[in-house]
Design a protein around this motif. Structure first.
Motif, PDB file in Angstrom:
ATOM      1  N   MET A  13      97.742  31.904  64.034  1.00  0.00           N
ATOM      2  CA  MET A  13      96.823  32.471  63.239  1.00  0.00           C
ATOM      3  C   MET A  13      96.083  31.258  62.237  1.00  0.00           C
ATOM      4  O   MET A  13      94.935  31.217  62.099  1.00  0.00           O
ATOM      5  CB  MET A  13      97.454  33.504  62.271  1.00  0.00           C
ATOM      6  N   LEU A  14      97.080  30.443  61.841  1.00  0.00           N
ATOM      7  CA  LEU A  14      96.566  29.515  60.906  1.00  0.00           C
ATOM      8  C   LEU A  14      95.660  28.321  61.692  1.00  0.00           C
ATOM      9  O   LEU A  14      94.653  28.063  61.028  1.00  0.00           O
ATOM     10  CB  LEU A  14      97.513  28.772  60.190  1.00  0.00           C
ATOM     11  N   GLY A  15      95.910  28.011  62.833  1.00  0.00           N
ATOM     12  CA  GLY A  15      95.436  27.007  63.688  1.00  0.00           C
ATOM     13  C   GLY A  15      93.856  27.530  63.973  1.00  0.00           C
ATOM     14  O   GLY A  15      92.987  27.037  63.890  1.00  0.00           O
ATOM     15  N   SER A  16      94.015  28.946  64.429  1.00  0.00           N
ATOM     16  CA  SER A  16      92.578  29.581  64.885  1.00  0.00           C
ATOM     17  C   SER A  16      91.685  29.540  63.503  1.00  0.00           C
ATOM     18  O   SER A  16      90.541  29.500  63.685  1.00  0.00           O
ATOM     19  CB  SER A  16      92.928  30.823  65.274  1.00  0.00           C
ATOM     20  N   ILE A  17      92.299  29.979  62.382  1.00  0.00           N
ATOM     21  CA  ILE A  17      91.460  30.307  61.307  1.00  0.00           C
ATOM     22  C   ILE A  17      91.157  28.866  60.700  1.00  0.00           C
ATOM     23  O   ILE A  17      89.803  28.749  60.228  1.00  0.00           O
ATOM     24  CB  ILE A  17      92.304  30.770  60.150  1.00  0.00           C
ATOM     25  N   GLY A  18      91.666  27.833  60.805  1.00  0.00           N
ATOM     26  CA  GLY A  18      91.363  26.456  60.543  1.00  0.00           C
ATOM     27  C   GLY A  18      90.216  26.036  61.608  1.00  0.00           C
ATOM     28  O   GLY A  18      88.897  25.275  61.070  1.00  0.00           O
ATOM     29  N   LEU A  19      90.200  26.216  62.666  1.00  0.00           N
ATOM     30  CA  LEU A  19      89.020  26.072  63.742  1.00  0.00           C
ATOM     31  C   LEU A  19      87.790  26.723  63.383  1.00  0.00           C
ATOM     32  O   LEU A  19      86.806  26.199  63.706  1.00  0.00           O
ATOM     33  CB  LEU A  19      89.611  26.121  64.959  1.00  0.00           C
ATOM     34  N   GLY A  34      87.153  22.960  49.679  1.00  0.00           N
ATOM     35  CA  GLY A  34      88.340  22.620  49.325  1.00  0.00           C
ATOM     36  C   GLY A  34      89.429  23.519  48.719  1.00  0.00           C
ATOM     37  O   GLY A  34      90.533  23.252  49.001  1.00  0.00           O
ATOM     38  N   PHE A  35      88.923  24.501  48.123  1.00  0.00           N
ATOM     39  CA  PHE A  35      89.781  25.427  47.494  1.00  0.00           C
ATOM     40  C   PHE A  35      90.403  26.196  48.710  1.00  0.00           C
ATOM     41  O   PHE A  35      91.483  26.470  48.769  1.00  0.00           O
ATOM     42  CB  PHE A  35      88.901  26.639  46.762  1.00  0.00           C
ATOM     43  N   PHE A  36      89.595  26.632  49.856  1.00  0.00           N
ATOM     44  CA  PHE A  36      89.914  27.355  51.197  1.00  0.00           C
ATOM     45  C   PHE A  36      91.203  26.435  51.591  1.00  0.00           C
ATOM     46  O   PHE A  36      91.899  26.855  52.100  1.00  0.00           O
ATOM     47  CB  PHE A  36      88.886  27.661  51.904  1.00  0.00           C
ATOM     48  N   MET A  37      90.837  25.079  51.710  1.00  0.00           N
ATOM     49  CA  MET A  37      91.716  24.283  52.679  1.00  0.00           C
ATOM     50  C   MET A  37      93.114  24.048  51.689  1.00  0.00           C
ATOM     51  O   MET A  37      94.076  23.890  52.278  1.00  0.00           O
ATOM     52  CB  MET A  37      91.070  22.808  52.658  1.00  0.00           C
ATOM     53  N   VAL A  65      90.512  31.947  39.829  1.00  0.00           N
ATOM     54  CA  VAL A  65      89.986  30.728  39.984  1.00  0.00           C
ATOM     55  C   VAL A  65      88.995  30.588  40.988  1.00  0.00           C
ATOM     56  O   VAL A  65      87.719  29.917  40.811  1.00  0.00           O
ATOM     57  CB  VAL A  65      91.068  29.668  40.320  1.00  0.00           C
ATOM     58  N   GLY A  66      89.216  31.452  42.212  1.00  0.00           N
ATOM     59  CA  GLY A  66      88.219  31.591  43.074  1.00  0.00           C
ATOM     60  C   GLY A  66      86.820  32.073  42.983  1.00  0.00           C
ATOM     61  O   GLY A  66      85.777  31.943  43.251  1.00  0.00           O
ATOM     62  N   GLY A  92      91.028  32.663  52.297  1.00  0.00           N
ATOM     63  CA  GLY A  92      91.918  31.685  52.015  1.00  0.00           C
ATOM     64  C   GLY A  92      93.242  32.325  50.821  1.00  0.00           C
ATOM     65  O   GLY A  92      94.275  32.086  51.126  1.00  0.00           O
ATOM     66  N   LEU A  93      92.631  33.161  50.124  1.00  0.00           N
ATOM     67  CA  LEU A  93      93.405  33.956  49.243  1.00  0.00           C
ATOM     68  C   LEU A  93      94.155  34.832  50.018  1.00  0.00           C
ATOM     69  O   LEU A  93      95.450  35.104  49.458  1.00  0.00           O
ATOM     70  CB  LEU A  93      92.712  34.609  48.285  1.00  0.00           C
ATOM     71  N   LYS A  94      93.781  35.763  50.949  1.00  0.00           N
ATOM     72  CA  LYS A  94      94.539  36.639  51.694  1.00  0.00           C
ATOM     73  C   LYS A  94      95.637  36.029  52.378  1.00  0.00           C
ATOM     74  O   LYS A  94      96.762  36.616  52.633  1.00  0.00           O
ATOM     75  CB  LYS A  94      93.693  37.280  52.594  1.00  0.00           C
ATOM     76  N   LEU A  95      95.660  34.745  52.850  1.00  0.00           N
ATOM     77  CA  LEU A  95      96.514  34.113  53.721  1.00  0.00           C
ATOM     78  C   LEU A  95      98.193  33.918  52.757  1.00  0.00           C
ATOM     79  O   LEU A  95      98.983  33.853  53.318  1.00  0.00           O
ATOM     80  CB  LEU A  95      96.028  32.769  53.906  1.00  0.00           C
ATOM     81  N   LEU A  96      97.869  33.932  51.232  1.00  0.00           N
ATOM     82  CA  LEU A  96      99.081  33.790  50.548  1.00  0.00           C
ATOM     83  C   LEU A  96      99.553  35.212  50.259  1.00  0.00           C
ATOM     84  O   LEU A  96     100.753  35.043  49.451  1.00  0.00           O
ATOM     85  CB  LEU A  96      98.675  33.278  49.143  1.00  0.00           C
ATOM     86  N   GLU A  97      99.284  36.262  50.803  1.00  0.00           N
ATOM     87  CA  GLU A  97     100.011  37.440  50.708  1.00  0.00           C
ATOM     88  C   GLU A  97      99.916  38.317  51.672  1.00  0.00           C
ATOM     89  O   GLU A  97      99.174  39.146  51.962  1.00  0.00           O
ATOM     90  CB  GLU A  97      99.153  38.444  49.572  1.00  0.00           C
TER      91      GLU A  97
END
Length: 650
Positions: A13-19, A34-37, A65-66, A92-97
């Protein structure tokens, strides 16, 4: 127990989202990307260190902050850039929860939306393939999430199969489903990115700045033969007002209904012109446009104007005739095209007298002026010296080296001093032929300026003083690549075709041809093109369209359903076939064999019921288990199993 996604799933999931998000690094403000990364790398670290994940309060602070970063950079949540930034930050925020499977689904679906937003910025075929590939990886994430024993390669294969199965249905919907055009008010939301090109102001050196730009402006495909190189003038803005330094486009309101319309004669050229995104509503037709598609109008300066969004690619059908008579001239037009910023200098007046201006008639004066440019050591250059004060006088009497705009403005100025109505025309001249695709490519480096003079009985007539100094510029055109590489004037070879091109040039032109057809048939498949295509199939009303759409979906869906639901006729394992024969023989011998029984259970029951067959049963069971479940089975085991099964007589 808290929900902890598997490491394989999270890396997928993280690899595909990064691409998927990577191309937005060039689209949204760097601080937002940068905030997303930061969020993405934080979540990647937490794959191996789950206790590093922030608590709810920390996530809430990060959300604030976002929001603050979004507001400081975009000042809105509406529009292309603001909306894209909002989706990226939210992802990016949703990845943390991630507290359950539902959160994984939400993240994946949000990532699909972010993937689609890429096409708001770029619609190239390369971007389409890139997004298709990364969406395949994202789809594999969902497959991994729902697999009992997830494996990487099978998940990717399954995702590829799903995408391939969906393409026929997507093609049917793309061709037949009614197109929805964006309302005009939405054009206001478009990001005003800087685009190079001609403007409504012509200044010394402004066109020379474009001479080193390879940016594509438009492409043209002719129905028949191409016009000669000397007639490939693509008309753009007309500059009539000047303050002695700058030339500007005059107001054109009310000029559309002038009594004298052009009278055309000579050959007519029919062609399809595809404009690239630009700043203005201008369409650069071959001079002079005689007939043109709906959505275009010809203003009083004989320039084509489009009513479409200039930020989108657009295709037009146009017919042009290089031979025409524009008719008379009104008093206001004459006054406008004789306007001078002040009294001309004595040098200018003396030069006009020397060239027999006024008393000798306009044709003789123009001929003498062109001859003057040819004989008086004038030079054509991409980098003329700056002439901030009195640029025309400095150019004519001191520098004598300039670009096309210097020659055109000086030419028009001298004609006006001689009381001949004249004006400067901007546009493009020439174009590079794509021998593979059979179309012309016109780039910013082909930008050009020429002059028009009004002559009694002939109307507005084109004169190009650049041709008097550098005829190669008109006859052969610009070698864009070499000119950009060297920074100096370079002209195209006299003749070339596909056979004389190097393999690198052929490859480049082949790719440009593929891109041209992609833009024509896929990107520009709008409402008008769809209606024309459907009418060619006899679909001229909504009822017929509904029948075609439903029938096509039903046929494609039926074929896919049959393909997915039919029983797979796979080749059965020969060891399993022989063992089933063995079980049938035991049943006939009075041994109870149930479907759910394993080989050892069947063997024990068989030996108990038929002690006389105990040796064969033991041998058959041992060989079958070895063939079926062990990697070290012998090649002769299958034949031994066949012999033992055949030896049983009941």
């Amino acid at each position: 127990m808290p929900f902890l996604p598997s490491t394989r799933l999270m890396l997928f999931m993280l690899g595909s989202i990064g691409l998927i998000t990577l191309p937005h690094a060039w689209h949204i403000p760097p601080i937002l990307f940068g905030f997303f990364m930061l969020m993405l790398l934080w979540r990647l670290l937490a794959v191996w260190r789950p206790h590093y994940l922030p608590n709810r309060f920390a996530v809430f602070l990060l959300m604030l902050v976002g929001i603050g970063l979004l507001y400081s950079q975009q000042h809105s949540v509406f529009g292309r850039d603001a909306g894209t930034g909002l989706f990226v930050v939210a992802l990016g925020l949703k990845l943390l929860e991630i507290h359950g499977k539902r959160d994984v689904y939400v993240i994946v679906y949000l990532a699909f939306i972010v993937a689609v937003t890429q096409f708001l910025y770029e619609e190239s075929i390369l971007m389409a393939f890139y997004i298709l590939l990364v969406c395949g990886v994202l789809l594999a994430t969902l497959i991994t999430q729902n697999s009992q024993a997830p494996q990487t390669l099978p998940a990717l294969k399954a995702a590829a199969a799903i995408i391939l199965q969906s393409l026929p249905l997507a093609l049917v919907l793309f061709v037949l489903f009614p197109r929805l055009e964006a309302p005009r008010w939405s054009w206001l939301d478009d990001d005003a990115q800087a685009k190079s090109g001609l403007s409504d102001t012509l200044e010394p050196g402004s066109i020379a700045e474009l001479s080193l730009s390879p940016e594509l402006v438009f492409r043209v495909k002719f129905d028949g033969e191409l016009p000669p190189a000397s007639q490939r003038y693509w008309r753009g803005p007309v500059y009539a007002n000047t303050d002695g330094v700058r030339w500007t486009v005059p107001p054109v309101l009310g000029r559309e209904n002038t009594p004298d319309q052009p009278v055309f004669s000579g050959p007519t050229y029919d062609y399809t012109l595809m404009m690239e995104p630009q700043k203005q509503h201008w369409v650069f037709a071959l001079e002079m446009p005689a007939q043109f598609a709906n959505g275009l109008r010809r203003n009083g300066l004989y320039q084509l104007i489009s009513n479409k969004n200039p930020g989108d690619r657009a295709e037009y059908r146009i017919s042009s005739s290089p031979t025409f008579n524009s008719g008379g001239i009104s008093k206001s037009e004459r006054r406008e095209n004789l306007q001078l910023p002040g009294k001309p200098s004595e040098k200018i007046v003396e030069l006009v007298k020397q060239l027999q201006g006024r008393p000798a008639g306009p044709e003789l004066f123009i001929a003498n002026l062109l001859q003057h440019f040819r004989q008086e050591n004038f030079h054509y250059t991409l980098s003329p010296e700056a002439m901030p004060d009195k640029p025309i006088e400095t150019f004519l009497f001191e520098r004598r080296a300039g670009f096309c705009s210097h020659y055109a403005t000086a030419f028009v100025y001298l004609l006006r001093v001689a009381e001949i109505p004249a004006r400067v025309v901007g546009g493009y001249q020439g174009g590079q032929m794509n021998a593979v695709g059979g179309f012309l490519e016109i780039r910013q480096a082909d930008a050009h300026a020429w002059a028009e003079a009004w002559l009694e009985g002939r109307g507005w007539v084109r004169f190009d003083p650049t041709a008097a100094v550098a005829p190669e510029r008109i006859e052969r055109g610009v070698d864009v690549d070499l000119q950009i590489a060297s920074g100096m004037v370079n002209f195209s070879p006299v003749q070339f075709d596909a056979r004389t091109l190097s393999w690198l040039q052929r490859s480049q032109q082949l790719w440009q041809s593929v891109d041209y057809n992609w833009q024509r048939w896929i990107i520009n498949y709008d409402t008008a093109n769809q209606q024309a295509f459907l009418q060619s199939l006899g679909i001229d009303n909504f009822i017929k369209l509904a029948y075609w759409l439903l029938s096509s979906v039903a046929v494609v869906g039926g074929v896919l359903s049959w393909r997915l639901l039919r029983t797979s006729r796979r080749r059965q394992d020969p060891a399993l076939v022989l063992y089933r024969q063995f079980c049938n023989k035991l049943s006939k011998a009075g041994v109870d064999v149930d479907i759910g029984d394993g080989p050892q259970t069947i063997a024990a029951r068989g030996k108990s019921a038929r002690p006389d067959l105990a040796e064969q049963i033991e041998g058959i069971t041992a060989i079958f288990i070895r063939l079926r479940y062990e990697a070290k089975a012998d090649a002769d085991d299958l034949q031994a199993l066949k012999n033992l099964v055949g030896s049983i007589r009941v």
